[in-house]
Design a protein around this motif. Structure first.
Motif, short mmCIF file in Angstrom:
data_model
loop_
_atom_site.label_atom_id
_atom_site.label_comp_id
_atom_site.label_asym_id
_atom_site.label_seq_id
_atom_site.Cartn_x
_atom_site.Cartn_y
_atom_site.Cartn_z
N TYR A 178 17.75 -9.94 -1.28
CA TYR A 178 16.39 -9.73 -2.11
C TYR A 178 16.22 -8.25 -2.11
O TYR A 178 15.45 -7.88 -2.81
CB TYR A 178 15.27 -10.43 -1.29
N LEU A 179 16.70 -7.64 -1.00
CA LEU A 179 15.98 -6.09 -1.15
C LEU A 179 17.26 -5.09 -1.18
O LEU A 179 17.90 -5.02 -2.43
CB LEU A 179 15.48 -5.71 0.32
N SER A 224 0.87 -1.22 0.16
CA SER A 224 -0.10 -0.15 -0.05
C SER A 224 0.92 1.31 0.05
O SER A 224 0.28 2.26 -0.31
CB SER A 224 -1.00 0.03 0.99
N VAL A 225 2.17 1.00 0.23
CA VAL A 225 3.25 2.27 0.28
C VAL A 225 3.58 2.49 -1.20
O VAL A 225 4.15 1.60 -1.86
CB VAL A 225 4.11 2.05 1.39
N GLU A 241 10.11 -2.53 4.59
CA GLU A 241 10.99 -3.89 4.14
C GLU A 241 12.08 -4.22 5.08
O GLU A 241 12.31 -5.28 5.42
CB GLU A 241 11.72 -3.52 2.85
N ALA A 242 12.53 -3.08 5.96
CA ALA A 242 13.43 -3.44 6.92
C ALA A 242 12.82 -4.13 7.91
O ALA A 242 13.20 -5.03 8.50
CB ALA A 242 14.06 -2.15 7.62
N MET A 243 11.48 -3.68 8.36
CA MET A 243 10.71 -4.37 9.49
C MET A 243 10.49 -5.90 9.10
O MET A 243 10.30 -6.72 10.04
CB MET A 243 9.47 -3.72 9.57
N LYS A 275 8.52 2.75 1.96
CA LYS A 275 9.10 1.24 1.35
C LYS A 275 10.02 0.61 1.94
O LYS A 275 10.14 -0.63 2.65
CB LYS A 275 8.97 1.07 -0.18
N VAL A 276 11.40 1.28 2.16
CA VAL A 276 12.48 0.44 2.56
C VAL A 276 12.21 0.49 4.02
O VAL A 276 12.76 -0.43 4.82
CB VAL A 276 13.76 1.46 2.25
#
Length: 337
Positions: A299-300, A108-109, A119-121, A115-116
């Motif tokens: 992956y990120l 949703s972001v 994604e870290a969470m 977003k980062v």
């Protein structure tokens, strides 16, 4: 003569107080030591050459220290209790729901920075239980055997979830599902299955060595503290060399703390219903951050890995608080005849 005796007693008392302080605050001392040593080598140019020589040694010692921590733990585990338990299923279900919730937020972001952050969470919640979780659980009075069983179950579950979830977020994944699944299992097997097998072998074929290890109840805990010092130094290194803005790094640090507290609260809530508060609390929130950092890089992005790096500091601060709160009970038990 009298003055010398008084000085001797004063020095002895100071040493005892120092040892007691180190015993009570082992994990924070390990965090501060590892972080301070890295900053010392970073800020003092004269130590550059020494640092370059020490880094390969540390890189070699670190996995050995983790391996040693688990080997000592498994030498004392009751393997008959290492079977699935009801609370294992509840914790895994809670983890899956939390992962799904964080992924929904990420979808949703649209802002890149936010977003980062999420994604870290995600790396902090999708990671399996820490391989050293049984060590801390035993120190808190939990069941080492059932926690050891959960680390195996959790590792397999995360090895399935990670290659399923992350390709939905990033379209340029370098490996297939099965390749990622096997890579993760291999990484986990090296630090989990092998020391478990050797621990079982020692229990059944080397009783003298097993008794010797059992006579040092805190050995695995101090091995883990040594590993934590190295991990803290690596975390500080990743933060210092990150290209992200200070605001983004602070945001990731705060969100990783939120992830830590939320998972700890969920684990304790599940534990209240199953009668396994200590085990469930540790199983839910104490994460294999080394794997989480690797997953973020794989992956990120390197920035997302800062979340897992901060998480290891938060989870060990919480563990230290738990140890501190446990001290009055431990002292009272030791004074009983």
């Amino acid at each position: 003569m009298y003055f010398c005796i008084r000085m001797s007693f004063a020095r002895t008392g100071m040493k005892l107080r120092l040892l007691q302080f180190l015993k009570n605050w082992t994990l924070p001392v390990a965090i501060v030591t590892g972080s301070a040593l890295y900053l010392l080598f970073l800020l003092v140019p004269a130590l550059d050459e020494c640092g370059d020589r020490l880094w390969p040694i540390i890189d070699f010692i670190f996995p050995l220290s983790v391996f040693g921590t688990l080997f000592v733990t498994f030498c004392k585990v009751d393997f008959h209790q290492m079977r699935p338990h009801r609370w294992h299923l509840y914790i895994l279900l809670a983890q899956v729901l939390l992962v799904a919730g964080v992924m929904a937020v990420i979808f949703s972001v649209h802002d890149g920075g936010q977003k980062v952050l999420w994604e870290a969470m995600l790396t902090c919640v999708i990671a399996p239980a820490a391989t050293a979780a049984p060590v801390v659980t035993g120190k808190l009075g939990g069941n080492i055997s059932t926690m050891s069983a959960f680390t195996v179950v959790s590792s397999f579950a995360s090895a399935l979830m990670i290659p399923l979830a992350f390709p939905l977020l990033e379209q340029t994944i370098p490996v297939t599902f099965w390749a990622a699944f096997l890579i993760i299992l291999r990484k986990l097997a090296t630090v989990l299955v092998l020391p478990m097998a050797l621990g079982w072998l020692v229990q059944h074929t080397m009783p003298v060595l097993r008794r010797r290890i059992a006579s040092m109840p805190n050995l695995s805990f101090y091995c883990w503290a040594f590993s934590l010092a190295i991990t803290s130094g690596i975390t500080v290194k990743n933060i210092v060399h990150s290209d992200a803005s200070t605001a983004l790094l602070l945001g990731i640090a705060v969100l990783s703390l939120v992830a830590c507290l939320v998972q700890f609260a969920i684990g304790r809530a599940v534990g209240r219903h199953t009668g396994e508060r200590i085990n469930c609390g540790q199983a839910m929130f104490q994460k294999n951050t080394a794997l989480a950092i690797w997953v973020a890089y794989m992956y990120l992005s390197p920035v997302a890995s800062v979340g897992a790096g901060c998480y290891v500091l938060w989870q060990n601060i919480i563990n230290s608080i738990q140890f501190y709160m446990l001290r009055p009970k431990t002292s009272a038990a030791e004074k009983k005849p």
